[in-house]
Design a protein around this motif. Structure first.
Motif, PDB file in Angstrom:
ATOM      1  N   ALA A  10      -3.738   2.828   4.456  1.00  0.00           N
ATOM      2  CA  ALA A  10      -2.543   3.666   4.556  1.00  0.00           C
ATOM      3  C   ALA A  10      -1.458   3.201   3.584  1.00  0.00           C
ATOM      4  O   ALA A  10      -0.760   4.018   2.975  1.00  0.00           O
ATOM      5  CB  ALA A  10      -2.005   3.640   5.995  1.00  0.00           C
ATOM      6  N   LEU A  11      -1.336   1.877   3.416  1.00  0.00           N
ATOM      7  CA  LEU A  11      -0.341   1.325   2.489  1.00  0.00           C
ATOM      8  C   LEU A  11      -0.641   1.763   1.052  1.00  0.00           C
ATOM      9  O   LEU A  11       0.258   2.153   0.303  1.00  0.00           O
ATOM     10  CB  LEU A  11      -0.342  -0.205   2.590  1.00  0.00           C
ATOM     11  N   ALA A  12      -1.928   1.726   0.694  1.00  0.00           N
ATOM     12  CA  ALA A  12      -2.325   2.151  -0.651  1.00  0.00           C
ATOM     13  C   ALA A  12      -2.074   3.645  -0.858  1.00  0.00           C
ATOM     14  O   ALA A  12      -1.587   4.071  -1.900  1.00  0.00           O
ATOM     15  CB  ALA A  12      -3.807   1.842  -0.872  1.00  0.00           C
ATOM     16  N   GLN A  13      -2.391   4.441   0.167  1.00  0.00           N
ATOM     17  CA  GLN A  13      -2.157   5.890   0.084  1.00  0.00           C
ATOM     18  C   GLN A  13      -0.664   6.183  -0.055  1.00  0.00           C
ATOM     19  O   GLN A  13      -0.255   7.046  -0.835  1.00  0.00           O
ATOM     20  CB  GLN A  13      -2.723   6.575   1.335  1.00  0.00           C
ATOM     21  N   LEU A  14       0.166   5.440   0.686  1.00  0.00           N
ATOM     22  CA  LEU A  14       1.611   5.615   0.598  1.00  0.00           C
ATOM     23  C   LEU A  14       2.100   5.338  -0.823  1.00  0.00           C
ATOM     24  O   LEU A  14       2.920   6.075  -1.367  1.00  0.00           O
ATOM     25  CB  LEU A  14       2.319   4.686   1.591  1.00  0.00           C
ATOM     26  N   MET A  15       1.554   4.291  -1.441  1.00  0.00           N
ATOM     27  CA  MET A  15       1.948   3.931  -2.804  1.00  0.00           C
ATOM     28  C   MET A  15       1.624   5.061  -3.787  1.00  0.00           C
ATOM     29  O   MET A  15       2.457   5.422  -4.632  1.00  0.00           O
ATOM     30  CB  MET A  15       1.231   2.645  -3.231  1.00  0.00           C
TER      31      MET A  15
END
Length: 506
Positions: free
Chosen positions: A24-29
């Motif tokens: 999710a953190l990578a997708q947010l980025m």
């Protein structure tokens, strides 16, 4: 039992929820990057001496690399392993972001943006396909995709707020540097936590003709729409790009039908429900991109909001998306058919968009814009969540990467079309209004503002229509039952394999 299916006796990964945090953190980025750079662009242009004519390439270089290479990135994830592709994409994205933040001139900036697009094309399909193969229980899958859908939908608004803060209080360079901690934390977490299920790789040889044709075809398509926005639809280069794209993509489909190991197996596209999802998502994104664009202009230019205040003004939409994804879509996905979430969701978003056709120069934020955004967010969140899950639902594990890439491709192409098409409609309506009212105008500044608002509302009417069509496609093409259980899936050789990944229930 087929080697490509996930075995039912393989227990769920104990660390899958921790893995979701880093995915999710990578997708947010990635989602943040789509909007955060837009706010920083005027400052970066001035510092680096980028001409007005080349300014659009800061956005276009990323869009072309990302959109053109998504299918290739999805296939690499299936071939090379999703975890390895995911971590490589994160590290590369961090490096490209550092390069962009340290840019000393136009060429360095454009190169960094293109590199961000390349590594984003590895990262995005790997992230979604990891979710598809790690979360196989219906209820858990609903929760995981609810979180992912909320981030995918609402992250753009976070980008506007963060971009406004960084540009206003620090420096435009921090809109690039901010990606580095995101990427490093996500890469380290993914390396130590993610355990990709075995037996899901597609080790067939890479389809080089498919890679070349799809990449060139998608690049030509995205560039055609991008150029149409600035040079016009009848421009010779614009027309050439569209013709070239049609020829290349047609050749790509013919190639995929004939080669032994296609880049995009046509079985991924021809499944009725999945095809319906790709079409309805792509159309909905056209409308969404138009809204972000016009509402940002309206709030900053007509209402005089600062970048930070504009970012905060988008918060209701983000709240609506998170609520729609996690509290409506995720809770109902295992109980009702996807079309009963997608079609009403897109229609609710259309009603929210319809409210915005009433925009005037002095429209009340609380009385008009806020309720419109809440409806848009709730509708989109409710629709996006089952759509993203259904796009990879029941797909063979070996095709998870490329099926995920198609979700991103439909969104990326939809975004390019939305920006170009709706901007052109708005510009034409603005010009027509100025022509009709110029003679009797006593306040040129007021006339200009009224003409801009007229342009925005004309384009938003089109967005309403597009969302209605999206709802109709979801209602008619997506005929599968709810995603609340596992079933037997047929393998290529016709033998039914019991799989842990839920399949479409007709």
């Amino acid at each position: 039992m087929s080697q490509t299916a996930l075995r039912s006796d393989a227990g769920p990964d104990a660390k899958r929820w921790r893995a979701l945090v880093f995915i999710a953190l990578a997708q947010l980025m990635v989602v943040l990057d789509a909007t955060i750079v837009n706010i920083a662009l005027p400052s970066a242009q001035q510092d680096l001496g980028i001409s007005d004519g080349n300014r659009q390439w800061v956005i276009t270089a990323y869009a072309l690399a990302f959109g053109g290479l998504l299918l290739f990135g999805g296939r690499i994830a299936d071939l090379w392993g999703r975890k390895r592709t995911f971590v490589t994409g994160l590290i590369g994205f961090a490096g490209a972001s550092a390069l962009g933040g340290a840019a000393t001139g136009e060429a360095m900036m454009l190169g960094a943006r293109a590199l961000q697009g390349v590594f984003g094309a590895l990262l995005a399909p790997a992230a979604l396909s990891l979710l598809a193969v790690m979360f196989t229980d219906a209820k858990e899958r609903a929760k995981a995709f609810g979180i992912y859908g909320a981030i995918a939908g609402g992250g753009g608004a976070v980008g506007l707020i963060l971009g406004g803060f960084l540009t206003e209080y620090l420096n435009w360079r921090w809109t690039f540097f901010v990606n580095i901690p995101f990427a490093v934390v996500a890469a380290l977490g993914a390396y130590f936590v993610i355990r990709e299920p075995s037996g899901g790789r597609n080790r067939s040889p890479l389809d080089i003709p498919g890679v070349v044709l799809s990449t060139l075809g998608l690049v030509a398509l995205v560039y055609g729409f991008t150029r149409a926005e600035s040079a016009g639809w009848s421009d010779s280069v614009t027309v050439t790009m569209f013709v070239a794209s049609a020829v290349l993509l047609a050749a790509f489909v013919l190639t995929e039908a004939k080669v032994k190991s296609p880049l995009l197996p046509l079985r991924v596209l021809t499944e009725r429900n999945r095809g319906g999802v790709y079409m309805s998502l792509g159309l909905a994104v056209i409308a969404m991109f138009g809204l972000f664009l016009f509402l940002t202009y309206y709030l900053q230019i007509v209402q005089g909001y600062s970048p930070v205040k504009t970012g905060f003004a988008f918060l209701p939409m983000m709240v609506g998306m998170i609520t729609g994804s996690t509290q409506i879509g995720a809770r109902l996905m295992t109980r009702v058919a996807p079309r009963l979430l997608m079609a009403p969701g897109f229609l609710l978003a259309a009603v929210g968009m319809l409210l915005l056709t009433q925009l005037e120069i002095g429209s009340s934020y609380a009385g008009l814009i806020l309720p419109a955004q809440l409806m848009l967010g709730l509708g989109m969140g409710t629709a996006f969540m089952p759509a993203m899950s259904l796009a990879t639902h029941g797909v063979e594990a070996r095709d998870a990467g490329v099926a995920s890439a198609m979700v991103n491709t439909s969104q990326q192409v939809g975004g390019a079309i939305g920006t170009a098409l709706l901007n052109t409609i708005a510009a034409s309506a603005t010009t027509a209004y100025l022509t009709d009212h110029a003679a009797g105008a006593t306040n040129p500044k007021l006339l200009q503002a009224q003409a801009m608002v007229e342009g925005y509302t004309s384009a938003i009417w089109w967005a309403v229509g597009i969302l209605v069509v999206s709802a109709l496609i979801a209602a008619t093409l997506v005929t599968t039952g709810h995603q609340g259980g596992s079933a037997a899936a047929s393998s290529d050789d016709g033998v039914e394999d019991e799989v842990k990944v839920p399949v479409l229930v007709h």
